[in-house]
Design a protein around this motif. Structure first.
Motif, PDB file in Angstrom:
ATOM      1  N   ILE A 259      -3.703  10.789  11.089  1.00 45.98           N
ATOM      2  CA  ILE A 259      -3.826   9.338  10.921  1.00 45.98           C
ATOM      3  C   ILE A 259      -4.239   8.975   9.489  1.00 45.98           C
ATOM      4  O   ILE A 259      -3.502   8.287   8.774  1.00 45.98           O
ATOM      5  CB  ILE A 259      -4.819   8.750  11.939  1.00 45.98           C
ATOM      6  N   LEU A 260      -5.422   9.452   9.097  1.00 43.06           N
ATOM      7  CA  LEU A 260      -5.958   9.030   7.798  1.00 43.06           C
ATOM      8  C   LEU A 260      -5.099   9.511   6.630  1.00 43.06           C
ATOM      9  O   LEU A 260      -4.791   8.742   5.717  1.00 43.06           O
ATOM     10  CB  LEU A 260      -7.396   9.540   7.649  1.00 43.06           C
TER      11      LEU A 260
ATOM     12  N   PRO B 272      -1.789  10.434   6.390  1.00 42.49           N
ATOM     13  CA  PRO B 272      -0.523   9.719   6.193  1.00 42.49           C
ATOM     14  C   PRO B 272      -0.729   8.283   5.752  1.00 42.49           C
ATOM     15  O   PRO B 272       0.013   7.779   4.890  1.00 42.49           O
ATOM     16  CB  PRO B 272       0.146   9.790   7.575  1.00 42.49           C
ATOM     17  N   VAL B 273      -1.728   7.584   6.323  1.00 45.31           N
ATOM     18  CA  VAL B 273      -1.940   6.181   5.954  1.00 45.31           C
ATOM     19  C   VAL B 273      -2.330   6.059   4.490  1.00 45.31           C
ATOM     20  O   VAL B 273      -1.767   5.242   3.736  1.00 45.31           O
ATOM     21  CB  VAL B 273      -3.012   5.546   6.864  1.00 45.31           C
ATOM     22  N   VAL B 274      -3.268   6.878   4.046  1.00 45.05           N
ATOM     23  CA  VAL B 274      -3.720   6.811   2.655  1.00 45.05           C
ATOM     24  C   VAL B 274      -2.590   7.203   1.700  1.00 45.05           C
ATOM     25  O   VAL B 274      -2.336   6.536   0.690  1.00 45.05           O
ATOM     26  CB  VAL B 274      -4.957   7.712   2.450  1.00 45.05           C
ATOM     27  N   THR B 275      -1.903   8.286   2.015  1.00 43.49           N
ATOM     28  CA  THR B 275      -0.844   8.779   1.129  1.00 43.49           C
ATOM     29  C   THR B 275       0.309   7.790   1.028  1.00 43.49           C
ATOM     30  O   THR B 275       0.770   7.446  -0.078  1.00 43.49           O
ATOM     31  CB  THR B 275      -0.320  10.133   1.632  1.00 43.49           C
ATOM     32  N   LEU B 276       0.791   7.302   2.164  1.00 45.11           N
ATOM     33  CA  LEU B 276       1.924   6.378   2.148  1.00 45.11           C
ATOM     34  C   LEU B 276       1.553   5.040   1.498  1.00 45.11           C
ATOM     35  O   LEU B 276       2.367   4.420   0.830  1.00 45.11           O
ATOM     36  CB  LEU B 276       2.441   6.164   3.572  1.00 45.11           C
ATOM     37  N   THR B 277       0.320   4.589   1.701  1.00 42.68           N
ATOM     38  CA  THR B 277      -0.121   3.345   1.057  1.00 42.68           C
ATOM     39  C   THR B 277      -0.141   3.502  -0.453  1.00 42.68           C
ATOM     40  O   THR B 277       0.321   2.611  -1.195  1.00 42.68           O
ATOM     41  CB  THR B 277      -1.518   2.944   1.564  1.00 42.68           C
TER      42      THR B 277
ATOM     43  N   GLN C 102       3.413   3.522  -1.688  1.00 41.83           N
ATOM     44  CA  GLN C 102       4.009   2.196  -1.612  1.00 41.83           C
ATOM     45  C   GLN C 102       3.526   1.312  -2.747  1.00 41.83           C
ATOM     46  O   GLN C 102       4.312   0.576  -3.361  1.00 41.83           O
ATOM     47  CB  GLN C 102       3.664   1.554  -0.273  1.00 41.83           C
TER      48      GLN C 102
END
Length: 334
Positions: free
Chosen positions: A89-90, A92-97, A100
């Motif tokens: 969860i954490l 992928p969210v941090v990396t993709l943000t 982006q």
């Protein structure tokens, strides 16, 4: 590794080496996003490598953890919930943000026009060729076709539009792609850094001959570009030989001037490409054929056979000597 193992390894690697060389060779050339020769293309390439390397690292890490979880006994795999929350969860969210945000910033930079550009180039996509106009402050617009010439190191603004259907303008070595939409003008800033000949193409399917809708971008050193621009504005010279004079006369006798323009003559047509300096272009018919006397003659006689459904009719009623003379005159316009 013993001798037999080394021989086996060499036997397995031998056929793979030529394939690897071909793959690396495909990364170069005048139409490759991996051979960046412009400021925008370099930024796009850097971001592509970040995404590729980051994706490869994530893939290797996930596969290593999956193998570890599959082959290690459960009691030796502590903190299973933390791995799920942190890695699933954490992370992928941090990396993709972060990626982006970086891509949004890159897109903004790529679309930002320079405060002062050397000049503007208007490019209009048609089925299936490119109409080009150079708008230099204080000078009359200069018209060309199927080739764009740019000065190295100077910011240029491209204004792209379409006269019929949606096209897409893309020169991978110089900048990103941009849509050409009927009734709307899009702007693309370009700074070419390395002199050379680069290939672009339409990247949006636009009809039967979409695959034969390419163009060349010739980047010249700044001083050579200024000399080129001055030369383009001069009228074409008088034919120096009787054969070329015969070819020029045949051009007007067949009515080619009703669609095409040749500077310094009575030919001022706007329906087809400007032919004033066609002999200096690397290709004709939007990248379909190389610019040679034989290919020009073949195009005049069989345009509908070479590129069906384009707006150039086939003039197959002319005798071979007249056809060759007309092609030779056009090839001499440089």
């Amino acid at each position: 590794m013993d001798g037999a193992g080394r021989r086996t390894a060499r036997h397995l690697l031998r056929p793979a080496l030529p394939a690897a060389a071909l793959a690396l060779a495909g990364c170069e050339g005048r139409q490759s996003a991996l051979d960046a020769a412009g400021v925008s293309a370099q930024e796009i390439l850097a971001t592509s490598w970040i995404l590729f390397i980051g994706g490869a690292a994530i893939f290797l890490m996930v596969m290593a953890l999956a193998l570890y979880a599959a082959f290690v006994r459960p009691e030796r795999f502590p903190g299973r919930r933390a791995w799920v929350i942190g890695g699933g969860i954490l992370f992928p969210v941090v990396t993709l943000t972060a990626l982006q945000i970086h891509e949004f910033a890159l897109a903004r930079r790529l679309a930002t026009l320079a405060p002062e550009t050397a000049f503007v180039v208007e490019v209009t996509g048609l089925m299936w060729w490119w109409d080009v106009r150079y708008l230099v402050p204080g000078q009359e617009p200069l018209r060309a076709a199927n080739e764009i010439v740019l000065p190295a190191g100077r910011p240029v603004e491209l204004r792209v539009a379409s006269a019929d259907v949606i096209h897409s303008f893309w020169v991978p070595s110089l900048a990103g792609k941009i849509d050409m939409i009927p009734g709307h003008v899009n702007r693309l800033p370009v700074v070419a850094q390395r002199p050379g000949l680069y290939r672009g193409q339409c990247a949006e399917y636009c009809g039967a001959q979409h695959a034969l809708m390419a163009f060349d971008v010739r980047v010249l050193p700044a001083d050579e570009f200024d000399a080129w621009m001055a030369a383009q504005r001069r009228p074409v010279p008088e034919p120096p030989t009787p054969e070329l004079a015969r070819g020029r006369d045949a051009f007007f006798a067949l009515g080619c001037q009703s669609c095409h323009a040749v500077r310094g003559t009575e030919a001022d047509g706007l329906a087809g490409p400007d032919l004033s300096r066609i002999g200096a272009r690397a290709s004709l018919a939007a990248g379909t054929l190389p610019t040679r006397v034989e290919s020009i003659a073949a195009w005049i006689a069989g345009a509908q056979h070479i590129k069906p459904e384009n707006r150039m009719p086939s003039f197959d009623v002319t005798d071979s000597e007249t056809l060759h003379a007309m092609a030779a005159w056009l090839e001499s316009l440089k």
